[in-house]
Enzyme design. Sequence first.
Site, PDB file in Angstrom:
ATOM      1  CD  GLU A 119      -3.051  -1.062   2.220  1.00 57.76           C
ATOM      2  OE1 GLU A 119      -2.790  -0.478   3.281  1.00 57.76           O
ATOM      3  OE2 GLU A 119      -4.153  -1.591   2.001  1.00 57.76           O
ATOM      4  CD  GLU A 131      -3.874  -6.077   2.469  1.00 57.67           C
ATOM      5  OE1 GLU A 131      -4.707  -5.410   3.116  1.00 57.67           O
ATOM      6  OE2 GLU A 131      -2.656  -5.904   2.546  1.00 57.67           O
TER       7      GLU A 131
HETATM    8  C1  BGP Z   1      -4.508  -2.895   4.941  1.00 55.50           C
HETATM    9  C2  BGP Z   1      -3.183  -3.430   5.388  1.00 55.50           C
HETATM   10  C3  BGP Z   1      -3.228  -4.737   6.095  1.00 55.50           C
HETATM   11  C4  BGP Z   1      -4.488  -5.023   6.861  1.00 55.50           C
HETATM   12  C5  BGP Z   1      -5.744  -4.468   6.225  1.00 55.50           C
HETATM   13  C6  BGP Z   1      -6.973  -4.491   7.104  1.00 55.50           C
HETATM   14  O1  BGP Z   1      -4.456  -1.513   4.930  1.00 55.50           O
HETATM   15  O2  BGP Z   1      -2.310  -3.612   4.286  1.00 55.50           O
HETATM   16  O3  BGP Z   1      -2.034  -4.845   6.823  1.00 55.50           O
HETATM   17  O4  BGP Z   1      -4.376  -4.882   8.191  1.00 55.50           O
HETATM   18  O5  BGP Z   1      -5.580  -3.177   5.753  1.00 55.50           O
HETATM   19  O6  BGP Z   1      -6.957  -3.391   7.969  1.00 55.50           O
HETATM   20  P1  BGP Z   1      -7.154  -3.473   9.507  1.00 55.50           P
HETATM   21  O7  BGP Z   1      -6.220  -4.514   9.978  1.00 55.50           O
HETATM   22  O8  BGP Z   1      -6.826  -2.144  10.026  1.00 55.50           O
HETATM   23  O9  BGP Z   1      -8.576  -3.847   9.718  1.00 55.50           O
END
Ligand code: BGP
Length: 484
Positions: free
Chosen positions: A178, A380
């Site tokens: 990201e 993701e």
């Molecule tokens: C993205 C990241 C991940 C992951 C995901 C979900 O931004 O790359 O590392 O964590 O989001 O977010 P969160 O864990 O804050 O719910």
Amino acid sequence: MSEYKFPKGFLWGGATAANQLEGAYNVNGKGLSTDDLLLGGSVDTPRKITRTEEEGAFYPSHEAIDHYHRYKEDIKLFAEMGFKVYRFSIAWTRIFPTGLEDEPNEEGLKFYDNLIAELKKYNIEPLVTISHYESPIRLTKEFNGWESRKMIDQYVKFARTIINRYHNDVKYWLTFNEINILARSMGAYLAGGMYVGDSNVFNNTEVNTDQMIFQALHHQFVASAIVTKYAHELDSSLKMGCMLAYRMIYPLSSNPKDVAYAQKMTQMNNFYCGDVQVKGYYPYFAKRYWDEHNIKLDVLPDDNEILKEGTVDFYTFSYYQSTTVTTSKDAKVSKGNFFNGVQNPYLKKSDWGWEIDPEGLRTALNQIYERYEVPLMVVENGLGAQDKLVEENGVKTVNDDYRIDYLQGHVKAMAGAIYDGVDLKGYTSWAPIDLVSASTGEMRKRYGYIYVDKHDDGSGTLDRYKKKSFYWYQRLIKDNSLGD
Ligand code: BGP
């Protein structure tokens, strides 16, 4: 479409990040990373950073879900679901504990030797994120992270070490997770290890945040391009990718002001980074932005050539939600994954306030493919929700129909985009197993097909249980299609 079919060889799997699941934060020579100093938070309380490890404080990454000691058990479960690919990151501080060493830590490398061997045993293709939201804390203290050009050499040293070691077994690499999140304030710490604004715990000097962040991003672009070129020269079978938090942006109304605003936001949030990494140069609107924000990028004479020579082979992104924007001051704010927009009247929200929009994924896939025409992967996507562990016929499980609904909607959107002609190669949902939330540090924000008995206060047996979604995903992968 009566059936949602996927092409033969479609790469189904899951995605994780080292600091969110490995734990073992000080084991076998591992050094402290930026994430190891982050305390837990919640949907309303931002995570705080401490200067040093504080006695008695609870740091979610320190044990996480102890994947470091349980990776065999976890990978076996991934294999049982039929994974074709597994995306994970390599913790920089296992390999170079402070970042500054000349020689890597052999014990750290051995851990990933074993993990990759375990994946190969089940014919699961590894997809490695070189840097996922953490870097050695020592580099933050020395250089303020990516604000300094000196980070490039440190990153390149780390990346070359792991590419040299694993390139026979690992064909897919992502340089930064990201990368566009660096331009958000918390993102600057997570993705860059830099202290900006309120997060500046090491000194209280005034900083020009825009200047610092965009300079840091430039350093990451250069570092990514150097490593991409290096990998291509070392082994032409390697596929190097970029990774962005894609933001599907809608105007709240048909007011031309809203439409223009949505376009401007799309340019800066998505295309600014995507263009540099895929096309190899800054887009035409960058200059306007720099001028408006008084940003004077320090670009060395060779940098533009480096960017051109280090373009990626494929484009990957995360997609959890869409964002709606307006120029009106009256609209109600909505929460999001590092981005806040305004509430979209057509969408429902998750427990954490993220708006759920499967159709937006199809639009996003078309928007990205239309611009770049390179293979894509969704690396993701998932639903963070509170789960209830129940016992049925003596077996513990979670009836997570809400998660299945969410995922099914997004899988249909991907099938739709493939039908539209988009070259989509794979899907790794976040995350196949419950792990620490990046934004809040919570465990109760669960994404997995596998439930982990671990709680926000650190308690729990760490036992793993299959949720209902485990079987749903297993079936999807087996059929490589979704019925009506
Ligand atoms: C993205 C990241 C991940 C992951 C995901 C979900 O931004 O790359 O590392 O964590 O989001 O977010 P969160 O864990 O804050 O719910």
